[in-house]
Enzyme design. Structure first.
Site, PDB file in Angstrom:
ATOM      1  N   GLU A 128       0.830  -1.202   0.000  1.00  0.00           N
ATOM      2  CA  GLU A 128       0.000   0.000   0.000  1.00  0.00           C
ATOM      3  C   GLU A 128       0.869   1.259   0.000  1.00  0.00           C
ATOM      4  O   GLU A 128       1.816   1.372   0.774  1.00  0.00           O
ATOM      5  CB  GLU A 128      -0.883  -0.017   1.245  1.00  0.00           C
TER       6      GLU A 128
ATOM      7  N   LYS B 108      -9.469   2.118  -2.905  1.00  0.00           N
ATOM      8  CA  LYS B 108      -9.918   1.655  -1.591  1.00  0.00           C
ATOM      9  C   LYS B 108     -11.268   2.281  -1.250  1.00  0.00           C
ATOM     10  O   LYS B 108     -11.466   3.478  -1.422  1.00  0.00           O
ATOM     11  CB  LYS B 108      -8.874   2.033  -0.539  1.00  0.00           C
TER      12      LYS B 108
ATOM     13  N   CYS C 240      -5.219  -2.738   2.826  1.00  0.00           N
ATOM     14  CA  CYS C 240      -5.058  -2.581   4.270  1.00  0.00           C
ATOM     15  C   CYS C 240      -6.305  -2.987   5.042  1.00  0.00           C
ATOM     16  O   CYS C 240      -6.672  -4.152   5.124  1.00  0.00           O
ATOM     17  CB  CYS C 240      -4.648  -1.137   4.564  1.00  0.00           C
TER      18      CYS C 240
END
Length: 510
Positions: free
Chosen positions: A273, A335, A383
């Site tokens: 990430e 995300k 994440c």
């Protein structure tokens, strides 16, 4: 446990808090699961001694507060990264979050006290507890961290065995089973024997499932790059060139290693990430540099790179970009489960504190399956997204494998990255898909579709993990029906508990 039932007032609350703290050592990475055989009966004893539902709710609150105070202590590590700005949050953040999370234990305890002791109370407690866990997956954008089902993500072969029922009922279903098993000592010898038999059947199912024929691998080698960049250096201009160069070297060396170990196989590389300090979508020089090393035999190979990008409205997005050559990204995933206060400023927060400048990152549209030439279709989890069961993939377009990129450097060498890894492993079992995880400072790891570890890079190590991509399984029961499964278990447990309570009140024996 009779002495616990004799406690009143602050003594009962202190005992509940201590039991909650002790329960937290059952969680990853400590996995002291047998402590729950003490703490759950202790909690039941405290609940049974309360004259009113309100008193039971307070006992549950202090149990939950102690539990989450230890279970979430690692959040302080993230604050200390920017201690000069947020020093004042150090003594406040974890206790405040623990207090909020404790409400999700207080409510089930109140519900349990509303019915008689014994099996009725245990069943209602377990059902209401899982209902609350389902709620905290969605309320205020959700934070389903450390469900009790995660205690079964034991290291090695034991975890492989005991995680397998997650393919049927998900982590929430494991939580319900964990509460019922842990309550057995409070219900007498017959209950202990019965729960021992259930645990044996549980292990038998796990062994049977692990012995099934392995799915055929797709013939792809994946290189997971772990740059081990300290959080304080990630966005420091002084270290930008060195950070990017480190990932370029890891890419080149990892692909060379892949060809030595798996000659002739297709290959791909994964960066964690926000690994790229440059904006890959809009920086042609950065793309050219990646293309120069992401190749085998003169042919470009896919490079899945975590990078920030800016959308048409000039809002930043936390993205995973699939690069193939020096051109624009072949595919982009944004995300969508953003971290409150870490990545965006929630509208529902009542205080005028701007922790995230400008409101933070923009949210992506949701799970999606990406297709890149040379790779099986894959789903991305950036994440925090790996902690959400039944929200990992697009159910209408299932991928062949999952890529989890993360930057756990925020949390140091604490329990946080290890709990995060356990959650990712659970998603592999629930979805029946291999999951490959690239983490900036670790732990990078690869799991097959049964949750078996294929390799790992430990914390604070710079290097690459080269693995052959395992094959996928047909969608397990939980993957097909999602959160409907634990929701039905909640209904069943609660209804049976209420029926038993009603029967006991009429002195009818079952």
């Amino acid at each position: 446990m009779r002495w616990l039932g004799a406690l009143r007032g602050w003594r009962a609350h202190a005992a509940a808090g201590a039991l909650g703290v002790l329960s937290a050592v059952a969680l990853p990475p400590m996995h002291a699961v047998p402590v729950l055989l003490l703490t759950v009966p202790g909690l039941l004893a405290l609940l049974g001694a309360q004259a009113r539902v309100r008193g039971a709710a307070l006992v549950g609150f202090w149990f939950g507060f102690g539990h989450h105070l230890l279970g979430l202590y690692w959040i302080t590590e993230a604050i200390l990264v920017e201690a000069a700005r947020f020093w004042w949050l150090v003594p406040l953040a974890v206790p405040a979050l623990a207090a909020v999370m404790a409400l999700f234990i207080a409510a089930p305890c109140a519900a349990a006290r509303a019915v008689p002791g014994g099996w009725p109370r245990v069943l209602v407690l377990a059902g209401a507890w899982v209902a609350a866990d389902l709620g905290r997956q969605f309320i205020a954008t959700g934070f389903p961290w450390n469900p009790w089902g995660s205690v079964w993500a034991l290291p090695g072969a034991a975890g492989d065995v005991f995680l397998q029922p997650a393919a049927l009922v998900g982590v929430h279903g494991l939580t319900l089973a964990t509460l019922l098993l842990a309550a057995a000592p409070a219900l007498g010898r017959r209950a202990v024997v019965a729960c021992g038999a259930v645990l044996a059947a549980w292990a038998g199912f796990g062994l049977w499932r692990l012995d099934l024929p392995a799915p055929a691998p797709p013939g792809v080698t994946v290189v997971l790059a772990q740059g081990n960049i300290p959080q304080g250096q990630k966005w420091d201009r002084e270290f930008v060139t060195g950070t990017f160069s480190r990932y370029l070297v890891l890419t080149r060396d990892g692909l060379a290693q892949a060809q030595r170990r798996f000659p002739g196989q297709a290959a791909a590389v994964v960066w964690p990430e926000t690994a790229s300090p440059y904006l890959m979508e809009s920086d042609p020089n950065a793309r050219a540099a990646v293309a120069s090393v992401a190749q085998v035999g003169g042919m470009s190979v896919p490079a899945l790179i975590g990078s920030v990008r800016f959308d048409a409205a000039q809002r930043p997005r936390n993205s995973l970009m699939a690069m193939l050559g020096a051109g624009p990204p072949a595919a982009i995933y944004d995300k969508w489960h953003l971290v409150p206060f870490g990545e965006y400023q929630p509208d529902w927060f009542p205080l005028p504190i701007q922790i995230v400048p400008g409101g933070g990152f923009a949210r992506g549209p949701g799970p999606r399956t990406l297709r890149v030439p040379g790779l099986p279709a894959f789903g991305a989890l950036i994440c925090y997204e790996a902690i959400f069961p039944a929200q990992a993939v697009d159910p209408t377009d299932r991928p062949d494998w999952l890529v989890n990129v993360t930057n756990d450097a925020w949390f140091g060498n604490s329990t946080g990255p290890r709990q995060h890894l356990a959650a990712a492993r659970m998603r592999a079992v629930e979805e029946g898909l291999p999951l490959l995880r690239a983490a900036n400072t670790g732990i990078s790891a690869a799991f097959n579709a049964l949750g078996r570890e294929q390799g790992r890079l430990s914390m604070n190590v710079t290097g690459v993990l080269v693995v052959a991509l395992p094959g996928k399984l047909p969608p397990p029961f939980f993957a097909r029906f999602g959160l409907v499964v634990p929701a039905m278990l909640v209904v069943i447990a609660t209804v049976i508990g209420m029926l038993l309570a009603h029967a006991n009140s009429k002195r009818i024996k079952f």
